[in-house]
Structures are given as structure tokens and as C-alpha cells.
Design an enzyme around this catalytic site. Structure first.
Site, PDB file in Angstrom:
ATOM      1  N   ASN A   1      57.164  30.056 -59.289  1.00 30.55           N
ATOM      2  CA  ASN A   1      57.848  29.305 -58.237  1.00 30.55           C
ATOM      3  C   ASN A   1      56.861  28.376 -57.543  1.00 30.55           C
ATOM      4  OD1 ASN A   1      60.435  30.390 -58.519  1.00 30.55           O
ATOM      5  ND2 ASN A   1      60.080  32.038 -57.055  1.00 30.55           N
TER       6      ASN A   1
ATOM      7  N   HIS B   1      68.598  30.023 -60.361  1.00 27.38           N
ATOM      8  CA  HIS B   1      67.905  28.854 -60.924  1.00 27.38           C
ATOM      9  C   HIS B   1      68.824  28.069 -61.859  1.00 27.38           C
ATOM     10  CE1 HIS B   1      63.784  30.027 -59.582  1.00 27.38           C
ATOM     11  NE2 HIS B   1      64.283  31.239 -59.648  1.00 27.38           N
TER      12      HIS B   1
HETATM   13 FE1  HDD Z   1      63.506  35.125 -61.900  1.00 30.04          FE
HETATM   14  C1  HDD Z   1      65.256  32.870 -63.713  1.00 30.04           C
HETATM   15  C2  HDD Z   1      61.162  32.713 -61.143  1.00 30.04           C
HETATM   16  C3  HDD Z   1      61.900  37.333 -59.805  1.00 30.04           C
HETATM   17  C4  HDD Z   1      65.585  37.568 -62.890  1.00 30.04           C
HETATM   18  N1  HDD Z   1      63.269  33.176 -62.321  1.00 30.04           N
HETATM   19  C5  HDD Z   1      64.098  32.418 -63.102  1.00 30.04           C
HETATM   20  C6  HDD Z   1      63.583  31.088 -63.205  1.00 30.04           C
HETATM   21  C7  HDD Z   1      62.431  31.044 -62.476  1.00 30.04           C
HETATM   22  C8  HDD Z   1      62.233  32.367 -61.938  1.00 30.04           C
HETATM   23  C9  HDD Z   1      61.538  29.846 -62.274  1.00 30.04           C
HETATM   24  C10 HDD Z   1      64.245  29.955 -63.954  1.00 30.04           C
HETATM   25  C11 HDD Z   1      63.711  29.834 -65.335  1.00 30.04           C
HETATM   26  C12 HDD Z   1      64.335  28.653 -66.020  1.00 30.04           C
HETATM   27  O1  HDD Z   1      64.042  27.518 -65.610  1.00 30.04           O
HETATM   28  O2  HDD Z   1      65.123  28.871 -66.928  1.00 30.04           O
HETATM   29  N2  HDD Z   1      61.910  35.026 -60.661  1.00 30.04           N
HETATM   30  C13 HDD Z   1      61.020  33.988 -60.569  1.00 30.04           C
HETATM   31  C14 HDD Z   1      59.892  34.392 -59.781  1.00 30.04           C
HETATM   32  C15 HDD Z   1      60.104  35.683 -59.400  1.00 30.04           C
HETATM   33  C16 HDD Z   1      61.365  36.085 -59.960  1.00 30.04           C
HETATM   34  C17 HDD Z   1      58.693  33.509 -59.473  1.00 30.04           C
HETATM   35  C18 HDD Z   1      59.234  36.590 -58.582  1.00 30.04           C
HETATM   36  C19 HDD Z   1      57.964  36.502 -58.513  1.00 30.04           C
HETATM   37  N3  HDD Z   1      63.718  37.085 -61.407  1.00 30.04           N
HETATM   38  C20 HDD Z   1      62.935  37.819 -60.557  1.00 30.04           C
HETATM   39  C21 HDD Z   1      63.338  39.203 -60.585  1.00 30.04           C
HETATM   40  C22 HDD Z   1      64.391  39.286 -61.474  1.00 30.04           C
HETATM   41  C23 HDD Z   1      64.606  37.931 -61.974  1.00 30.04           C
HETATM   42  C24 HDD Z   1      62.717  40.311 -59.788  1.00 30.04           C
HETATM   43  C25 HDD Z   1      65.211  40.460 -61.911  1.00 30.04           C
HETATM   44  C26 HDD Z   1      64.886  41.692 -61.788  1.00 30.04           C
HETATM   45  N4  HDD Z   1      65.184  35.177 -63.025  1.00 30.04           N
HETATM   46  C27 HDD Z   1      65.844  36.311 -63.342  1.00 30.04           C
HETATM   47  C28 HDD Z   1      66.971  36.090 -64.315  1.00 30.04           C
HETATM   48  C29 HDD Z   1      66.827  34.580 -64.623  1.00 30.04           C
HETATM   49  C30 HDD Z   1      65.700  34.147 -63.715  1.00 30.04           C
HETATM   50  C31 HDD Z   1      68.301  36.568 -63.857  1.00 30.04           C
HETATM   51  C32 HDD Z   1      68.088  33.719 -64.516  1.00 30.04           C
HETATM   52  C33 HDD Z   1      68.088  32.839 -65.731  1.00 30.04           C
HETATM   53  C34 HDD Z   1      67.010  33.328 -66.556  1.00 30.04           C
HETATM   54  O3  HDD Z   1      66.392  34.376 -65.944  1.00 30.04           O
HETATM   55  O4  HDD Z   1      66.674  32.906 -67.639  1.00 30.04           O
HETATM   56  O5  HDD Z   1      66.800  36.876 -65.433  1.00 30.04           O
END
Ligand code: HDD
Length: 689
Positions: A145, A73
Site C-alpha cells: 500500500n 481494491h
Molecule cells: Fe489485501 C487485494 C494490499 C491485507 C485480502 N490487497 C489487495 C490489493 C492490494 C492489497 C494492493 C490489490 C491487488 C491488486 O491490485 O489486484 N492487503 C494489502 C495490504 C495489506 C492487505 C498492504 C496489509 C498489509 N488483504 C489483507 C488481508 C487480507 C487481504 C489481511 C485477508 C485476510 N486483498 C485481499 C483479497 C484481495 C486483496 C481479498 C482482493 C482482490 C485480490 O486480493 O486479489 O484477497
């Protein structure tokens, strides 16, 4: 120039106050700078001196302007807004944010998933829909999402998913897309991803505008009322402008026409007061309902059909202010699924549980400090008290000795700090069944084993055009798999469990024999199709929020043009004049009409419908202009309404525009047609799988 004096809390006189003139340029430490154009040198042409603190500070700061981009993202666009609770759900939740009539400030960030921060806005990709509510009881982040399900069931698979979909490890391409070997290698080996793949291959991943897509909290959460009673809940965002997607060829051409198509669209809408709005809906259900379903409500690859549990609207989100600064706000905003408030709670969804660790952790590597919550965009708007202290970039200056508890400092006349709150967040004491406690096991519950029924539900809920788009997307994406020739058949073998016709179409499209059906962990069942899953069944015939591109040239009939613009605007549409010269065109009445966009830089894909208002003379001239012919040809190919002056017919003929319901004159029929896309036209313009 920005005056940082107030934000630093410096009570002293500023340089500009002292002089009364324009603000004075200073170093970061407040020292006035006399020359910001020339470095300090030994002699006019000699070496630069190390003592030049002005130069060194400026370059030092510049060298460190970037922070690590989000691992997923990375590319996003944000906006401020307000959430208003419109229904009384106090029987379900005690959350202050849901108290009827309450208005809560929010910050929203939309994003693509796979591409880097500088990638384009319109690849085929899932969109993030993250909302930070600054509630009176702390921040609540709903990090969702635009698709209600996910690729995997357990967070331990997330790094594999992300590694597979992002650019390949050795060659660093492709950027921002799943159409490559490693993604489909992984996906074809992961049947649990099939349901999400159906959504990803549909037009859901090609939104026309961030303002025209749904959002979902994805996981099952809990609502908790004053009595401590918990209900299960799924969150939905429903766009007031209805759903609208582009089609694949259009999305590809949008990448060339405008890398920032969605970012610009969101910014301009807010800037012009056309505030995007969504309704927040909830699906609420209890344990008895959960137990009765053929799927597990804790499995994030499953949705709850709206026909089984209707969505109840409880509030409205309005985005009404653009960020003041992209980096300070949109880049530094840190969303945390762990940001939860009294009245809402987590479920045992193993994907959600893993996320609860990941986001807090990533902020430390991205923002470089455990004090990231002090950055203004992340800071709670309600009072915050605790005994956490110090750390990198600490900006709070707590007074006194109270940095531990319990303490009895108050008994001795000193400030003892925070006290326990009775309204504090308390985890629901959920009755846990035998499956939710006991031995330590690395297992997947057998209730998560059905990977295909809901993929089938999704496919069969689409209309014929949408099904053709899904089949064609699979063909396109799998056709990009290079040397791994076992991958496409393996994927098609999985698709046979979804729908035999779909699998056959994909195999035919790829020109490969239909492989044997993959063995399903659990045989899929047929579920009743649901209209809520289709985009086409949830579009809104309106010009609101839409743009009509009007191509003109010298000789264009002024009255025809004015009538058309007035009609578009009367329907709350945006009329955008396109001409070969941005200075404008000389109209039939001798006046000059300025253009909003030059033809070469304003192709028809950036519009929802087009009008071609040309005289004989203008048409003759533009027959020799490829961009004009392409303007009409692409609008036709992208299934848009085309309203044309009778005199423009030679241009339409050259562009291959054939008569149909979407091809009209520039009058009332066009205004009506412009509210639609003409999907029935598609078989005449491209071969779909
Ligand atoms: Fe995630 C970012 C949505 C599963 C780990 N995720 C991130 C963002 C969104 C989502 C919208 C961007 C937020 C922003 O605008 O800063 N992610 C989801 C959804 C998931 C999902 C809807 C499943 C239902 N994500 C998911 C899992 C993991 C992560 C299973 C890790 C185990 N996601 C992350 C992250 C991020 C992220 C690596 C990257 C930047 C941040 O968090 O702040 O931690």
C-alpha cells in the site's frame, strides 16, 4: 480488428490471408460472418430465429463480459515496466531479481481500497501499490500500500474491517469512503487501528498523482543469502517526483472534475514518455535489533523509523508501457503474496500469514479457475514445470504420460518431466523462540499491545499544517456519523492517548465535550519525531510531472503567453491552455491559439498551478463567467501559485485572491512559485480544526 489466429497457435490459413483483403469478421469459432447488423428473422418483421448462432454467440459472450470485481481494491490502474537492481546485496539475498544490473519485467497495479470498480479515483482512501516481478526464478509479488502500516494486527479481523468500511449493508452507501457510521463504529472499538487512522486522516490518502506517492511492503519479510542466513527486511518505494498530495476540498472537487484523474494522469504520463519512477529501498535489521525495540516487528500496525534503520536504495522501477487491454491485463492480473522467490521469505506476522491464504483463494472466485496462472498477465516468464493437470480453462497441452512423480519413465525412453532443482525455494529454518511454538492458542502476543506510541510518533512528525489537516479530517469524518452518537466521543477518547491537543481540536471541531481518556492496553511512550513521515518535508520543488493551467481569452498578449509556455516547458512542466471556447482565442497579434481544454470542463483543481493571461477586454468578458472566477478562487483556496497579467487584476479581486508569495506576475517569479504549494495561506481561506 484483432487477429487472434496467431495467439491461438492455429497454423492454418486465415480468412484475411486467403482473401488478401481487410480482416474478415468471424464468430469465435472462425466462421466468417456475412451480416453483423441484422439478426435472422422469419420474414422481414417476424420473430428472430433460434438458429441464429451469430446473434446468440454475440449476446452470450456479451452477457458474460464481467467477472466479479475484487472484494477490496476493485478500482485500479495498471502499467508495465521494468525493475533494475542497482546495488550489490548478495550478502543479504540470493534472489536473482536483486542481482546487480539485472532487469526484470514488472506489472504494477495501483488501486483504491473501498470503492467499486466504477468508483472515482480521488476519495480519501488508502492506495494499493502492487508489483508483480516476472523474475527468472518465478513471479515475486510485492502487494503493498501507500501507507507502511495497516488497520489490524491479525488477518482474522480483515472481513470485519472491510465490511465496516465498504458501503453499509442495507442502504448500499456511501460508495468509496470511510466517512460513515459503520466504519467509525468499528474503528472506535479497535484501538489497534489508531496508528493507521492517523495516516488515513492525513493527506497521504489524497495523493496528487499515483506517481507522487510512496509504496510500502508493510510487513516485515526476510532476505535470505546463499548460505541460508536470513535478515529481516521492510520494503519501500520512493517516488522520483517526490511526495505530493492534494487537500481535502480539492480532492472533493476533483471527483466532480474528473472521475479518472489518477488513471488519466498515469496513462498520459506513460503515453508521452514521462515514465514514472520509484527507487526500491530496504530497511534491513536482525533479531537483536528486533528484540531491542519497544514494539514487535511482526506487528503490521508498526513501522520502523527510518532514523533507526535508514532506507538503502537497491533498485529502480520504471513504468514505461500502458496496458494493451484493460480487462486482459489490469483486471485479470492476480497478485499473490504467496508468490515469493528463492532469496526472500515470509515472517511470522499474523496479518501476512492470513494473506497467504486469502489471495490464492480469491483468484479462484474472481477468475473462475485454478488455472488463472495461465492467463498471460499472470504467467511466469521463466519455464514452468510440474505435474498439476487439467481443471477448468486448461490451455496447456502437456504431452506424454508424465503426470505423477516420482516416475521412472525416462529409464524407459519416455519423457519423465521435471526434476528437482537445487536452487529451489526453501523456507528459512528459523530458530523459533518459546513464543513461536508450543501450545495451540487463540491469543494476541502482549508485544502487540501498544496501540498509541507510533500513532503519536506519526502525529508529532507532521508540520503544523499537516497536523491541522489530520484534526480537520477526523472532524469531517466523525461529523458524518449519524445516529451512533456514542461513536465520536469514543473515538476522541482514544485520540487522547495519541495527543491531547489533537483530541481537543477534534472535540472542539465536533462541538462535543472532551470525553475521558480511553484506557490504553499499554501506556504509550514518546518516540523521536521522524521527518520521513511528513509529506511536506519530502516534497520536491519542481515542475517535472506537473501541469500548469493557463487561462486565456480573446486579446491575450501573444508574447506574454509564448514566453510563459516556453518557461514552463523548460522546467519539464506541462502547459495546458484553457479558454472559454475549445477552438481557441484570438490573441493580441491577430493569431488564433487553440485551447487544450474548455474552461467549463477544465477547472483549476486539475492543475498544479495556474496562470491567468488576460487582456483588459478578456478580463472584462470573463468577469461575467462564473467558471473563470471559480478558476482563480479555487486555485487560491487550494494553495496554488497564481501568475496573472496585470490586466487580469479585476478577475483576481472578484475571486477574492489576496496578495501573497504565491500570487505573482506571469514571469520568472511565477515559474518559481509554481513549484510549491502555499500552506501558509490556508488560515486565510478556511477554518481548520
Ligand atoms: Fe489485501 C487485494 C494490499 C491485507 C485480502 N490487497 C489487495 C490489493 C492490494 C492489497 C494492493 C490489490 C491487488 C491488486 O491490485 O489486484 N492487503 C494489502 C495490504 C495489506 C492487505 C498492504 C496489509 C498489509 N488483504 C489483507 C488481508 C487480507 C487481504 C489481511 C485477508 C485476510 N486483498 C485481499 C483479497 C484481495 C486483496 C481479498 C482482493 C482482490 C485480490 O486480493 O486479489 O484477497
Amino acid at each position: 480488428m484483432t487477429d487472434f489466429t496467431t495467439s491461438r497457435g492455429n497454423g492454418g490459413e486465415t480468412h484475411q490471408q486467403a482473401s488478401g483483403d481487410a480482416p474478415v469478421l468471424t464468430t469465435n469459432h472462425g466462421v466468417p460472418i456475412s451480416d453483423n447488423q441484422n439478426s435472422l428473422k422469419s420474414g422481414k418483421r417476424g420473430p428472430t430465429l433460434l438458429e441464429d448462432f451469430v446473434l446468440r454467440e454475440k449476446i452470450f459472450h456479451f452477457d458474460h463480459e464481467r467477472i466479479p470485481e475484487r472484494i477490496v481494491h476493485a478500482r485500479g490502474s495498471g502499467a508495465h515496466g521494468v525493475f533494475e537492481a542497482t546495488a550489490d546485496i548478495s550478502d543479504l539475498s540470493k534472489a536473482a531479481v536483486f542481482k546487480q544490473g539485472t532487469q526484470t519485467e514488472v506489472f504494477v497495479r495501483f488501486s483504491t481500497v473501498a470503492g467499486g470498480a466504477g468508483s472515482v479515483d480521488t476519495p480519501r482512501d488508502v492506495r494499493g501499490f502492487a508489483v508483480k516481478f516476472y523474475t527468472s526464478e518465478g513471479n515475486w509479488d510485492l502487494v503493498g500500500n501507500n501507507i507502511p502500516v495497516f488497520f489490524i494486527q491479525d488477518a482474522i479481523k480483515f472481513p470485519d474491517l472491510v465490511h465496516a468500511v465498504k458501503m453499509e449493508a442495507d442502504r448500499a452507501y456511501p460508495q468509496a469512503g470511510s466517512a460513515h457510521d459503520t466504519f467509525w463504529d468499528w474503528a472506535s472499538l479497535m484501538p489497534e487501528s489508531t496508528h493507521m487512522l492517523m495516516w488515513a486522516m492525513s493527506d497521504r490518502t489524497l495523493p496528487r498523482s499515483l506517481r507522487m506517492m510512496e509504496g510500502f511492503g508493510v510487513h516485515t519479510f526476510k532476505l535470505v543469502n546463499e548460505e541460508g542466513h536470513a535478515s529481516f527486511v521492510k520494503f519501500h518505494w520512493k517516488p522520483r517526483l517526490g511526495l505530493q498530495s492534494t487537500i481535502w476540498d480539492e480532492a472533493l472537487k476533483l471527483q466532480a472534475a474528473d472521475n479518472d484523474y489518477h488513471r488519466r494522469d498515469l496513462w498520459e504520463a506513460i503515453d508521452t514518455g514521462a515514465f514514472p519512477q520509484w527507487d526500491l529501498g530496504i530497511q534491513v535489521f536482525d533479531q537483536a535489533f528486533a528484540d531491542a525495540q519497544p514494539y514487535d516487528v511482526l506487528d503490521a500496525t508498526k513501522l520502523i523509523p527510518e532514523d533507526d534503520v535508514p532506507v538503502r536504495v537497491i533498485g529502480t522501477l520504471t513504468l514505461n508501457r500502458n496496458p494493451d487491454n484493460f480487462f486482459a491485463e489490469t483486471e485479470q492480473v492476480a497478485f499473490l503474496p504467496t508468490n515469493i522467490v528463492p532469496g526472500i521469505d515470509f515472517s511470522n506476522d499474523p496479518l501476512l500469514q492470513g494473506r497467504l491464504f486469502s489471495y490464492l483463494d480469491t483468484q479462484n472466485s474472481r477468475l473462475g479457475t485454478t488455472n488463472f496462472h495461465q492467463i498471460p498477465i499472470n504467467a511466469a516468464r521463466c519455464p514452468m514445470h510440474n505435474f498439476q493437470r487439467d481443471g477448468k480453462m486448461q490451455v496447456h497441452v502437456p504431452k506424454g504420460r508424465a503426470n505423477y512423480e516420482p516416475n521412472s519413465l525416462a529409464e524407459h525412453g519416455e519423457d519423465g518431466g521435471a526434476r528437482e532443482s537445487r536452487r529451489g525455494f526453501a523456507t528459512v529454518n528459523a530458530a523459533t523462540g518459546a513464543d513461536e511454538q508450543g501450545d495451540k492458542l487463540r491469543v494476541r502476543s502482549e508485544t502487540f499491545a501498544d496501540h498509541y506510541s507510533q500513532a503519536r510518533l506519526f502525529y508529532r512528525s507532521q508540520d503544523a499544517h499537516e497536523q491541522a489537516h489530520i484534526a480537520s479530517s477526523f472532524v469531517f469524518e466523525l461529523s458524518k456519523v449519524g445516529v451512533l452518537d456514542k461513536v465520536p466521543p469514543r473515538m476522541v477518547a482514544n485520540l487522547r492517548n495519541v495527543d491531547e491537543d489533537l483530541a481537543q481540536r477534534v472535540a472542539d471541531g465536533l462541538g462535543i465535550p472532551l470525553p475521558d481518556k480511553a484506557t490504553a492496553a499499554k501506556e504509550p511512550v514518546d518516540m523521536s519525531p521522524s521527518d520521513a513521515l511528513s509529506i511536506h518535508k519530502n516534497m520536491k520543488p519542481t515542475l517535472e510531472g506537473r501541469a500548469v493551467g493557463i487561462l486565456i481569452h480573446d486579446g491575450t498578449d501573444a508574447a506574454e503567453l509564448d514566453a510563459l509556455i516556453a518557461a514552463v516547458e523548460a522546467e519539464q512542466g506541462k502547459a495546458v491552455i484553457v479558454a472559454p471556447k475549445v477552438g481557441g482565442a484570438k490573441l493580441s497579434d491577430g493569431s488564433t491559439r487553440k485551447a487544450d481544454g474548455q474552461l467549463a470542463g477544465s477547472p483549476s483543481q486539475i492543475f498544479d498551478a495556474v496562470a491567468i493571461v488576460l487582456s483588459d477586454e478578456g478580463t472584462r468578458a470573463l468577469l461575467k463567467e462564473g467558471a473563470a472566477v471559480q478558476f482563480a478562487m479555487d486555485a487560491f483556496g487550494h494553495l496554488k501559485a497564481i501568475g496573472a497579467s496585470a490586466t487580469a487584476k479585476p478577475l483576481l479581486d472578484k475571486a477574492g485572491v489576496e496578495p501573497d508569495a504565491g500570487v505573482t506576475d506571469t514571469g520568472a517569479a511565477f515559474i518559481d512559485a509554481a513549484k510549491h504549494r502555499f500552506y501558509d495561506r490556508e488560515p486565510n481561506v478556511r477554518m481548520l480544526a
